[in-house]
Design a protein around this motif. Structure first.
Motif, PDB file in Angstrom:
ATOM      1  N   ARG A  61       0.825  -1.201   0.000  1.00 55.01           N
ATOM      2  CA  ARG A  61       0.000   0.000   0.000  1.00 55.01           C
ATOM      3  C   ARG A  61       0.869   1.264   0.000  1.00 55.01           C
ATOM      4  N   LEU A  91       0.771   4.135  -2.859  1.00 56.72           N
ATOM      5  CA  LEU A  91       0.498   5.529  -2.520  1.00 56.72           C
ATOM      6  C   LEU A  91       1.596   6.454  -3.026  1.00 56.72           C
ATOM      7  N   SER A  97      -7.400   5.778  -1.495  1.00 58.50           N
ATOM      8  CA  SER A  97      -8.072   5.170  -0.341  1.00 58.50           C
ATOM      9  C   SER A  97      -8.599   3.775  -0.659  1.00 58.50           C
ATOM     10  N   THR A 130      -6.177   1.135  -3.074  1.00 57.24           N
ATOM     11  CA  THR A 130      -4.981   0.656  -2.374  1.00 57.24           C
ATOM     12  C   THR A 130      -5.349  -0.224  -1.177  1.00 57.24           C
ATOM     13  N   GLU A 131      -6.450   0.096  -0.502  1.00 52.79           N
ATOM     14  CA  GLU A 131      -6.901  -0.742   0.604  1.00 52.79           C
ATOM     15  C   GLU A 131      -7.341  -2.114   0.109  1.00 52.79           C
ATOM     16  N   GLN A 161      -4.289  -4.097  -0.591  1.00 49.69           N
ATOM     17  CA  GLN A 161      -3.707  -4.498   0.682  1.00 49.69           C
ATOM     18  C   GLN A 161      -4.460  -5.695   1.268  1.00 49.69           C
TER      19      GLN A 161
END
Length: 208
Positions: free
Chosen positions: A77, A81, A109, A112-113, A116
């Motif tokens: 992540r 970012l 937000s 990427t989450e 992850q």
């Protein structure tokens, strides 16, 4: 490529953790047979120690597995970012065509989450079926055809879960679209408020 070895290490630790979960039931059955028999006492101590060792190894492996995959997920992540931020800083005016602040915020937000979460839960794709197959085989060895009832209930639950997951995936693009609109509106509102504050236009806007 950057985190592949550590991710594979998490898979090996996950295999150890899954295997240790079946040590207890196997040796517990042996311990029950020992109690019902006239075997030497040291065999009971061996079975008890194996149950304890299995639980201990499983707990340690589980903690190490989560520490490994969580670390990989956070690193992935952070890398994404950084890449998104650097790319947004060097985009030309033409490159910004078709993009909005809401889309960039979604990339930072939500997307990427999600990546992850995939990194942290990716090993479940092979771990969960393997555990289910071994557990059903062990149940069948003890209960014979009665274990098929449990398997049928499990399959029914999986099918229902798949239906709900498909419906949620169909709604995700619509939700992302609404999030883009909301973020764009909030950004425009905050920008307009900054202009009003900079030129001290509050009294005139308050009269309106």
């Amino acid at each position: 490529k950057s985190f592949g070895l550590r991710f594979l290490l998490g898979g090996l630790i996950k295999t150890l953790n899954d295997g240790s979960q079946f040590v207890g039931p196997i040796f517990l059955q042996q311990f029950i047979h020992f109690v019902e028999s006239d075997d030497p006492q040291y065999r009971g101590w061996i079975f008890a120690f194996c149950i304890f060792a299995g639980q201990l190894v499983g707990a340690l492996a589980e903690c190490q597995y989560f520490q490994t995959v969580m670390r990989v997920g956070l690193q992935v992540r952070a890398l994404l970012l950084t890449a998104i931020f650097r790319k947004s800083m060097v985009l030309s005016h033409k490159g910004w065509e078709g993009l909005s602040t809401g889309k960039i915020n979604n990339l930072i937000s939500s997307d990427t989450e999600n990546l992850q979460a995939v990194t942290q839960n990716g090993h479940q794709c092979w771990s969960a079926p393997m555990r289910i197959i071994i557990a059903v085989a062990m149940l069948y060895a003890q209960l014979y055809w009665a274990a098929c009832v449990r398997l049928a209930i499990l399959l029914l639950a999986v099918l229902l879960h798949m239906v709900f997951v498909k419906r949620s995936y169909k709604l995700m693009p619509k939700a992302a679209l609404q999030t883009d609109k909301r973020t764009k509106l909030v950004g425009e509102t905050m920008g307009a408020m900054s202009v009003i504050k900079m030129y001290a236009w509050e009294p005139s806007f308050a009269q309106k």
